[in-house]
Every structure is written in structure tokens, then in C-alpha cells.
Design an enzyme around this catalytic site. Structure first.
Site, short mmCIF file in Angstrom:
data_model
loop_
_atom_site.label_atom_id
_atom_site.label_comp_id
_atom_site.label_asym_id
_atom_site.label_seq_id
_atom_site.Cartn_x
_atom_site.Cartn_y
_atom_site.Cartn_z
N TYR A 319 0.85 -1.19 0.00
CA TYR A 319 0.00 0.00 0.00
C TYR A 319 0.89 1.24 0.00
O TYR A 319 1.74 1.42 0.85
CB TYR A 319 -0.89 -0.04 1.24
CG TYR A 319 -2.06 0.91 1.27
CD1 TYR A 319 -2.19 1.97 0.38
CD2 TYR A 319 -3.08 0.75 2.21
CE1 TYR A 319 -3.28 2.83 0.43
CE2 TYR A 319 -4.17 1.59 2.26
CZ TYR A 319 -4.26 2.64 1.38
OH TYR A 319 -5.35 3.49 1.43
N CYS A 320 0.68 2.10 -0.98
CA CYS A 320 1.38 3.39 -1.08
C CYS A 320 2.89 3.19 -1.05
O CYS A 320 3.43 2.48 -1.87
CB CYS A 320 0.90 4.34 0.02
SG CYS A 320 1.44 6.05 -0.21
#
Length: 586
Positions: A319-320
Site C-alpha cells: 500500500y502506497c
């Protein structure tokens, strides 16, 4: 980097109808009084406007700046004429101005003075932003920096942010005899004491009580991370387990909020053996941590799970910023001939090519980097600095909305799990953080084959052949969709791209039960995001089930959910119940 939310709670709070009407009538001068006391000022303004128009008529027509100044004077004159002659028809409002929640109260339109204030603000802010486009001799990067700074200034100077120019605040002050201002001052002083803007009431949420409550156990701990294994909820599970790498600039429970929003709980209920990495918030002992350590931690987690469950490979989600690191991890494994350790990789709003990385690039010039260095004296960067940076990206929603509602109107904070998480900051290792900003955001080295090395091994994203699922948010302001799209041009293996409605957080945390937003898919080849969107199919609701079908297609085999599939029942004993110790550390 991770997102933070698009809008803040409390923005719909307003004063009761009766006090607002009082402001519009008896509590302020009448229309006749306003016309009388503003006549001299208005007439003088008209004279100056007319003189300005006459002067500008002689300016060269080809001069774009002169043309814009001429437009400004003309628009200002028209606004004054409407104010001094209320019978004159008002132009129809549409678009952003009509939807602007800052000015939703009737008094902003019903009261001539506040209507004039509101329209003057829109006029000036519009021309300030248009003026940047009219500048000659300024490159596009500098213009973008100017636009960002100007938008921040324009949002800060909104009349809704000041007590004497906000009819709702005036009405509330009259109604409560100033109690709202005292309560708002109390809110402001509390925020000053903690060094951070408050978004939710204290005590509304607690990790382990109503956040991060999916059952599981910490089964592995290092100085950098804890590995949580979640208890199965089905009699059999997919043979290939899933490991999730959340961004280390936030707490992992963004994917395990309240039970109805928890992505982790949903995965477990779908029959996936889920492992979550919980990063440690940096302290002085982590001053020498660098990106290599985070890549090594991801590989350690992968190997730990493979050994525990005796499986050849795992599915992985990044994530990210952890997705950026997952891309580097895949490239390193490919260089080592160990790519088959990861069966598939999923990227939530992650970037690898930072050429179009959006507004965060405004924070990587020499002055900003020097500021980061000055704030990292003990070897780590206080997470409150990063929180303030993300708030600035959406200052209207995450700063000024709270100034108005909680400082001026004195409203109580509304409980919102997402905003509680937003304020639950983590510290970052200073050395790693600076190199991340310079190597990736500023110099964009990750997409240059061999430009970066991990543990002495040069990495090349074009060697990544792992099947990948890439999710982007249509309204993402932290990892713009056009930037996330670039992954598709760097990986060698098959890539499934999905564009989700909403932004960096809500575009990911969108459970099927919510029945919100939509997503777009396109199986046809596309060279650009625009081409993808042009041929895409829109589907209402959550994209989670679509992703699960993609995941299951890579390995649908299932095994009994017993033995090591139960946390603490394999070779690694349970250390403590989820959500563990690191997520609570300050």
C-alpha cells in the site's frame, strides 16, 4: 505517500435558522443603511474602476496580463453595480461555487453584505489563480508551485475562516452569548498543546476495542516490524497465503478499521490466510535505518510465512510507499533468481515512476529538505510534521473546515474512525526519509535500471515478471492515478489495472457492504490512462470482489484451516494477541 481523507467531518454543521435570519435582518444594518454607508466607498470604487478600464483600453491587446487585469476590473465593476442595485439580476451560479460547502448557509446569499463578501472572495481568488497561467517566462514546474501556494493562500483567506465575516459565526455568537468562541478557544489551546490539529473527539476510538479487532496473534517480531497472523474464519482456506505491507508512515489498521470496514476481516471471511506487517514507529535507535532495511524486512516476512506454512510462495499487497518498496523487493528477488517466492503482487495506490507524482513534489526542493533535516535532530522525523504536510494538501477540508466548525462555531468533534487513524501519527527514520524524498520523488531513480542498489545488488523494474494487480484512485491527490498508471509500462509481467472511484483512502477502504463509489476495468491494451478510461467499463460499488476473483485465478487450491494455519499452532508460537505492541507505540 499515504493518504490521507478527501473531506472532514463537521463540515455540514451550521447555526440554527432563527439566529441566521437575525443576522440577515435585525442584527445587522438594513439594506437602506448598507446602501447609505457604502455609497461614498462604492462611488469612489466605481470611479477607480472606470478609470482603470479606460487606461487598460490603451494597453496592447496581445498582452495576456493586461487582458486579465482588464477582465478583473470589469468583473469588479459588475459586482459593485449588483451590490448597489439589488434589483439587478444575479448571474446563475454553477459548478464549484454552487457546491462550495463553506458558503451553504442561506445568509451568504440572502444578506446583501455577506453575498457581496462571498462573491468578492470568489472573484479575487479566481483571478489570482488565472493570473498564474498568464505569466510569461515561467516554466510549468514553477507555475505548479505557484498554483499550489496560491490555492493555499486563497483557502486561508476565505471569509468563512473569520468570525466577523462569517454570518453563521455571528449568529452562533449572538445565540450563545459568546460561549461558542470560548469553547472554540478551548479547542484551539488544546491543539496547540499537543502540536496537532484535532479531527475527532478523544476517547471515541481505541485500538483493540473498536479499531483493529480482527482476531489474530503476533507470531514474529523484529526491531523493525511485527508479523501478525489472523485466525481463519472458514473451514478451508486458499493454499497460498497473503501478506500485506502497509505504509510505514501510518498505522496498519487503516485496513482493519471498524469491523464493517475492515479489509483484513473481509479477506479472512473469503478464506484467505492473512498476515499483516505492523511497522515500528521510529525512535532514536532507528537513526541508521535506510530503504534497504525495509526491503530486507519485506523479504524476511515472505520467507517467515513460507517456512511457517511450508508453501513455495505468497501473495503480497503493498500500500502506497510500501507498494513502492514491494516493487523494489520484486526487482531484487528477480535479480537473485528468487522471483517465484511471490505468486502475485497487488499495489494499492503505489508509485514507482515519480515524474508525475503530484503536489507532494512541492516538498522536495532544497529548502524543504533542509527543514526536514533540521526537524530530525534525534535521528527520526516526528510524525506530526508529516501529518501537517498531508493536511496542507487538502487544507480546505482538513485545516480550515476545523478552524470554522470547532474554533469559531465551537462545535463538538464528530467521531469518525478514518480521521482518528489520520491523526494517529508515526515517526520516520530520518536518514531513510531524506533518501526516499531525494532518490525517488526528486531524482526518480527507481525507474532507471541499475541506478539504485539494494544490499549491493542493482535493481531493474523491467525484470519484474510477477503477475500484478494495480489499483489507483480517480481522485487521489497523494498518488495521482496518472502516476500510478506508469507501473504498467515498467513491469515485464502481466499487469491488471483498475481505477477506483474516490481517493487515496476511500478508494481503497470501500467494503462491498457500503455500496459506494465505483470502479473501471478494461481488458483491451491501452498505452495511456486516458486510453484505458476511454474504453473502460464502469461497475458500481466496491472492487474488492473483482480483486479476489483475480487473486483466486492464480491459485484456487484450498487446504484445511488447521495446524499452522491457526495462529500460534505452528513452529512460531504466539507472542501476544493482535493488534500487537508496535501499533500502540508512540
Amino acid at each position: 505517500m499515504t493518504d490521507r481523507p478527501h473531506s472532514a467531518t463537521g463540515s455540514d454543521a451550521g447555526a440554527p435558522d432563527a439566529p441566521t435570519k437575525a443576522v440577515a435582518g435585525a442584527s445587522v444594518p438594513s439594506l437602506a443603511d448598507l446602501q447609505h454607508w457604502t455609497w461614498v466607498m462604492g462611488r469612489a470604487q466605481q470611479m477607480m474602476l472606470e478609470q482603470g478600464l479606460a487606461t487598460l483600453d490603451a494597453a496592447p491587446a496581445a498582452n495576456p496580463l493586461a487582458a486579465q487585469v482588464r477582465d478583473f476590473w470589469a468583473d469588479s465593476l459588475a459586482l459593485w453595480q449588483r451590490f448597489l442595485d439589488p434589483a439587478r439580476p444575479k448571474p446563475e451560479e454553477s459548478g464549484a461555487q454552487a457546491r462550495d460547502k463553506r458558503f451553504k448557509a442561506d445568509a451568504w446569499r440572502d444578506n446583501p453584505m455577506f453575498d457581496w463578501i462571498r462573491q468578492s472572495y470568489f472573484l479575487i481568488s479566481d483571478h489570482m489563480l488565472r493570473g498564474i497561467d498568464a505569466l510569461d517566462g515561467v516554466d510549468e514546474r514553477q507555475k505548479e508551485q505557484l498554483r499550489f501556494a496560491t490555492r493555499g493562500f486563497v483557502d486561508a483567506m476565505s471569509p468563512s475562516n473569520f468570525a466577523l465575516t462569517n454570518p453563521e459565526v455571528i449568529a452562533k455568537t449572538i445565540e450563545t452569548r459568546g460561549e461558542n468562541l470560548l469553547k472554540g478557544l478551548q479547542h484551539m489551546l488544546a491543539d496547540m498543546g499537543r502540536g496537532q490539529l484535532t479531527h475527532t473527539p478523544g476517547g471515541a476510538f481505541e485500538i483493540g476495542r473498536n479499531l483493529a479487532v480482527t482476531p489474530g496473534q503476533v507470531i514474529h517480531r523484529t526491531p523493525l516490524y511485527e508479523l501478525i497472523q489472523y485466525a481463519p474464519a472458514t473451514p478451508d482456506v486458499l493454499a497460498t497465503p497473503l501478506v500485506i505491507f502497509p505504509p510505514w508512515i501510518n498505522r496498519f489498521y487503516i485496513l482493519d478499521l471498524t469491523p464493517e470496514k475492515s479489509f483484513i476481516r473481509w479477506c479472512v471471511e473469503c478464506g484467505i490466510t492473512v498476515f499483516m506487517v505492523s511497522w515500528k514507529s521510529a525512535d532514536a535507535t532507528m537513526k541508521d535505518m535506510v530503504w534497504d532495511d525495509y526491503v530486507a524486512a519485506q523479504i524476511d516476512a515472505i520467507d517467515t510465512i513460507r517456512a511457517l506454512l511450508d508453501v513455495p510462495a505468497v501473495h503480497a499487497i503493498g500500500y502506497c510507499v510500501a507498494g513502492t518498496t514491494l516493487a523494489a523487493t520484486l526487482a531484487l528477488l528477480a535479480a537473485r533468481g528468487e522471483a517465484d517466492k511471490v505468486r502475485s503482487a497487488t499495489f494499492f495506490t503505489a508509485q514507482v515512476d515519480f515524474a508525475r507524482a503530484g503536489e507532494l513534489k512541492h516538498f522536495v526542493d532544497d529548502e524543504q529538505l533542509a527543514l526536514v533535516r533540521s526537524l530530525s535532530g534525534e535521528g527520526y522525523l516526528d510524525g506530526r510534521y508529516m501529518a501537517a504536510t498531508f493536511n496542507l494538501l487538502r487544507g480546505r477540508d482538513l485545516i480550515w473546515n476545523y478552524v470554522t466548525n470547532n474554533y469559531l462555531l465551537g462545535n463538538d468533534y464528530a467521531p469518525f474512525d478514518l480521521l482518528h487513524w489520520n491523526g494517529d501519527t508515526t515517526n520516520l527514520p530520518a536518514k531513510w526519509h531524506r533518501s526516499y524524498l531525494t532518490d525517488l520523488y526528486r531524482d526518480n531513480l527507481l525507474v532507471k535500471p541499475g541506478a539504485l542498489s539494494i544490499d549491493g545488488t542493482p535493481i531493474d523494474l523491467t525484470r519484474v515478471a510477477t503477475p500484478s494487480f494495480v489499483q489507483a484512485g480517480r481522485e487521489d491527490h497523494i498518488a495521482p492515478a496518472e502516476s500510478v498508471w506508469e507501473i504498467t509500462g515498467h513491469f515485464r509481467g502481466p499487469v491488471r489495472f483498475l481505477l477506483a472511484g474516490s481517493g487515496h483512502i476511500a478508494g481503497v477502504v470501500n467494503p462491498p457492504s457500503a455500496q459506494k463509489y465505483q470502479y473501471w476495468t478494461n481488458d483491451a491494451p491501452a498505452d495511456t490512462l486516458d486510453a484505458f478510461v476511454a474504453g473502460a467499463t464502469e461497475t458500481k460499488g466496491s472492487w474488492w470482489a473483482y480483486w479476489f476473483d483475480w487473486l483466486e485465478a492464480h491459485d484456487a487450491a484450498r487446504v484445511a484451516a488447521d495446524g499452522a494455519r491457526q495462529p500460534g499452532q505452528g513452529a512460531l508460537p504466539a507472542i501476544e494477541p493482535a493488534p500487537g505492541r508496535y501499533v500502540r507505540a508512540r
